[in-house]
Design a protein around this motif. Sequence first.
Motif, PDB file in Angstrom:
ATOM      1  N   ASN A   6      10.580 -10.028  54.378  1.00  0.00           N
ATOM      2  CA  ASN A   6      11.546  -9.579  53.556  1.00  0.00           C
ATOM      3  C   ASN A   6      12.610 -10.622  53.329  1.00  0.00           C
ATOM      4  OD1 ASN A   6      10.489  -6.947  53.251  1.00  0.00           O
ATOM      5  ND2 ASN A   6      11.292  -6.553  55.329  1.00  0.00           N
ATOM      6  N   VAL A   7      12.063 -12.080  53.042  1.00  0.00           N
ATOM      7  CA  VAL A   7      13.217 -12.937  52.935  1.00  0.00           C
ATOM      8  C   VAL A   7      13.085 -13.553  51.410  1.00  0.00           C
ATOM      9  CG1 VAL A   7      12.734 -13.832  55.097  1.00  0.00           C
ATOM     10  CG2 VAL A   7      11.171 -14.991  53.453  1.00  0.00           C
ATOM     11  N   SER A   8      14.095 -14.177  51.034  1.00  0.00           N
ATOM     12  CA  SER A   8      14.105 -14.796  49.540  1.00  0.00           C
ATOM     13  C   SER A   8      13.868 -16.099  49.895  1.00  0.00           C
ATOM     14  CB  SER A   8      15.318 -14.367  48.933  1.00  0.00           C
ATOM     15  OG  SER A   8      15.624 -13.177  48.860  1.00  0.00           O
ATOM     16  N   LEU A   9      13.335 -16.742  48.876  1.00  0.00           N
ATOM     17  CA  LEU A   9      12.723 -18.380  49.013  1.00  0.00           C
ATOM     18  C   LEU A   9      13.136 -18.923  47.605  1.00  0.00           C
ATOM     19  CD1 LEU A   9      10.963 -20.111  50.900  1.00  0.00           C
ATOM     20  CD2 LEU A   9       9.112 -19.285  49.598  1.00  0.00           C
ATOM     21  N   LYS A  10      13.750 -20.062  47.896  1.00  0.00           N
ATOM     22  CA  LYS A  10      14.136 -21.020  46.684  1.00  0.00           C
ATOM     23  C   LYS A  10      12.578 -21.733  46.350  1.00  0.00           C
ATOM     24  CE  LYS A  10      17.611 -24.267  45.120  1.00  0.00           C
ATOM     25  NZ  LYS A  10      16.545 -25.394  44.617  1.00  0.00           N
ATOM     26  N   LYS A  11      12.465 -21.691  45.208  1.00  0.00           N
ATOM     27  CA  LYS A  11      11.043 -22.307  44.724  1.00  0.00           C
ATOM     28  C   LYS A  11      11.135 -23.677  44.871  1.00  0.00           C
ATOM     29  CE  LYS A  11       7.920 -21.268  41.002  1.00  0.00           C
ATOM     30  NZ  LYS A  11       8.056 -20.875  39.468  1.00  0.00           N
ATOM     31  N   GLU A  12      12.022 -24.462  44.549  1.00  0.00           N
ATOM     32  CA  GLU A  12      12.176 -25.780  44.522  1.00  0.00           C
ATOM     33  C   GLU A  12      12.118 -26.384  45.785  1.00  0.00           C
ATOM     34  OE1 GLU A  12      13.721 -24.339  42.167  1.00  0.00           O
ATOM     35  OE2 GLU A  12      12.215 -24.720  40.608  1.00  0.00           O
ATOM     36  N   ALA A  13      11.731 -27.455  46.249  1.00  0.00           N
ATOM     37  CA  ALA A  13      12.054 -28.185  47.650  1.00  0.00           C
ATOM     38  C   ALA A  13      13.136 -28.927  47.348  1.00  0.00           C
ATOM     39  CB  ALA A  13      10.872 -29.113  47.867  1.00  0.00           C
ATOM     40  N   ASN A  14      13.744 -29.138  48.781  1.00  0.00           N
ATOM     41  CA  ASN A  14      14.883 -30.058  49.019  1.00  0.00           C
ATOM     42  C   ASN A  14      14.138 -31.358  49.398  1.00  0.00           C
ATOM     43  OD1 ASN A  14      16.796 -27.907  48.925  1.00  0.00           O
ATOM     44  ND2 ASN A  14      15.862 -27.363  51.059  1.00  0.00           N
ATOM     45  N   ILE A  15      14.282 -32.424  48.741  1.00  0.00           N
ATOM     46  CA  ILE A  15      13.740 -33.656  48.787  1.00  0.00           C
ATOM     47  C   ILE A  15      14.456 -34.688  49.513  1.00  0.00           C
ATOM     48  CG2 ILE A  15      12.315 -35.316  47.697  1.00  0.00           C
ATOM     49  CD1 ILE A  15      10.798 -33.134  46.042  1.00  0.00           C
ATOM     50  N   TYR A  16      14.218 -35.497  50.468  1.00  0.00           N
ATOM     51  CA  TYR A  16      15.238 -36.529  50.992  1.00  0.00           C
ATOM     52  C   TYR A  16      14.166 -37.818  51.264  1.00  0.00           C
ATOM     53  CZ  TYR A  16      17.657 -32.334  52.296  1.00  0.00           C
ATOM     54  OH  TYR A  16      18.504 -31.001  51.972  1.00  0.00           O
ATOM     55  N   TYR A  17      14.713 -38.944  51.171  1.00  0.00           N
ATOM     56  CA  TYR A  17      13.974 -40.207  51.742  1.00  0.00           C
ATOM     57  C   TYR A  17      12.804 -40.364  51.100  1.00  0.00           C
ATOM     58  CZ  TYR A  17      17.588 -40.995  55.387  1.00  0.00           C
ATOM     59  OH  TYR A  17      18.724 -41.186  55.986  1.00  0.00           O
ATOM     60  N   GLY A  19      10.834 -38.231  49.674  1.00  0.00           N
ATOM     61  CA  GLY A  19       9.972 -37.249  50.040  1.00  0.00           C
ATOM     62  C   GLY A  19       9.285 -37.398  51.387  1.00  0.00           C
ATOM     63  N   LYS A  20       9.847 -38.263  52.230  1.00  0.00           N
ATOM     64  CA  LYS A  20       9.425 -38.346  53.623  1.00  0.00           C
ATOM     65  C   LYS A  20       9.916 -37.430  54.571  1.00  0.00           C
ATOM     66  CE  LYS A  20       8.284 -42.325  55.480  1.00  0.00           C
ATOM     67  NZ  LYS A  20       8.765 -43.687  56.048  1.00  0.00           N
ATOM     68  N   VAL A  21      11.267 -36.583  54.087  1.00  0.00           N
ATOM     69  CA  VAL A  21      11.573 -35.322  54.459  1.00  0.00           C
ATOM     70  C   VAL A  21      11.625 -34.275  53.458  1.00  0.00           C
ATOM     71  CG1 VAL A  21      13.630 -34.534  56.098  1.00  0.00           C
ATOM     72  CG2 VAL A  21      12.827 -36.844  56.406  1.00  0.00           C
ATOM     73  N   THR A  22      11.157 -33.138  53.689  1.00  0.00           N
ATOM     74  CA  THR A  22      11.177 -32.213  52.444  1.00  0.00           C
ATOM     75  C   THR A  22      11.490 -30.716  53.279  1.00  0.00           C
ATOM     76  OG1 THR A  22       8.854 -31.662  52.529  1.00  0.00           O
ATOM     77  CG2 THR A  22       9.830 -33.200  50.785  1.00  0.00           C
ATOM     78  N   SER A  23      12.137 -30.012  52.502  1.00  0.00           N
ATOM     79  CA  SER A  23      12.464 -28.676  53.091  1.00  0.00           C
ATOM     80  C   SER A  23      12.490 -27.317  52.158  1.00  0.00           C
ATOM     81  CB  SER A  23      13.627 -28.739  54.180  1.00  0.00           C
ATOM     82  OG  SER A  23      14.566 -28.694  53.530  1.00  0.00           O
ATOM     83  N   ARG A  24      12.233 -26.180  52.583  1.00  0.00           N
ATOM     84  CA  ARG A  24      12.366 -25.056  51.631  1.00  0.00           C
ATOM     85  C   ARG A  24      13.379 -24.320  52.035  1.00  0.00           C
ATOM     86  NH1 ARG A  24       9.067 -25.972  47.113  1.00  0.00           N
ATOM     87  NH2 ARG A  24       7.159 -27.548  47.739  1.00  0.00           N
ATOM     88  N   THR A  25      14.481 -23.601  51.599  1.00  0.00           N
ATOM     89  CA  THR A  25      15.457 -22.878  51.828  1.00  0.00           C
ATOM     90  C   THR A  25      15.308 -21.586  51.725  1.00  0.00           C
ATOM     91  OG1 THR A  25      17.002 -24.579  50.990  1.00  0.00           O
ATOM     92  CG2 THR A  25      17.881 -22.494  51.491  1.00  0.00           C
TER      93      THR A  25
ATOM     94  N   MET B   1      20.784 -16.912  45.519  1.00  0.00           N
ATOM     95  CA  MET B   1      19.931 -18.616  45.129  1.00  0.00           C
ATOM     96  C   MET B   1      18.562 -18.084  44.751  1.00  0.00           C
ATOM     97  SD  MET B   1      19.151 -19.644  49.201  1.00  0.00           S
ATOM     98  CE  MET B   1      17.442 -18.775  49.547  1.00  0.00           C
ATOM     99  N   SER B   2      17.629 -18.127  45.408  1.00  0.00           N
ATOM    100  CA  SER B   2      16.539 -17.447  45.348  1.00  0.00           C
ATOM    101  C   SER B   2      15.422 -17.274  44.210  1.00  0.00           C
ATOM    102  CB  SER B   2      16.466 -16.356  46.524  1.00  0.00           C
ATOM    103  OG  SER B   2      16.889 -16.632  47.653  1.00  0.00           O
TER     104      SER B   2
END
Lengths: 103, 103
Positions: A6-17, A19-25, B1-2
């Motif tokens: 029951n979570v909500s998820l942002k579709k787009e990734a957070n992309i740093y460096y 793409g060597k560091v990526t995350s989803r919120t 967001m989401s």
Amino acid sequence: MSDFKNVSLKKEANIYYDGKVTSRTIEFEDGSIKSLGVMLPGEYTFGTNEAEIMEMLSGELEIRLPNEDWKTLNTPETFEIGANSSFDLKIKTVTDYCCSYIK
Amino acid sequence: MSDFKNVSLKKEANIYYDGKVTSRTIEFEDGSIKSLGVMLPGEYTFGTNEAEIMEMLSGELEIRLPNEDWKTLNTPETFEIGANSSFDLKIKTVTDYCCSYIK
């Protein structure tokens, strides 16, 4: 399957460096926020706004927190970073993590 | 967001090619499955079990589907891969994607 329900998820990734560091919120029903991410081997510096608890799901890294020496951490260790702070990482092997933001 | 609500999320990442391709698996209320992933520049081959619809959220790539020539795709293009198939990718710039599995 599923560890978070029951979570909500942002579709787009957070992309740093590049793409060597990526995350989803992800956002929980109570409004709390986590991110699930992957860090590839390399050296990185990150800043915080809120305090963070970082749970290692895979990998090995070295971390330098403010006013501390470098230390090595292995999965399944957890580390905390204060609000409005910064920290340095040397990722040794691919590191899968879960970051919780603390209000 | 989401963009996705009331989903379940596997905590651990799916990690391929030394972390140059990673994804997280999400399950919807109706039982359908998607994965959200990031591919770094490089050349990869993937196989499918179920058919897949791949939606590009960022990036540029070349793809070779079975019995087809290489073609270049840019965000926000979408491509489909049949079940029990394989396809080749040359990722040109960091590619954020959403993959839907078709039963």
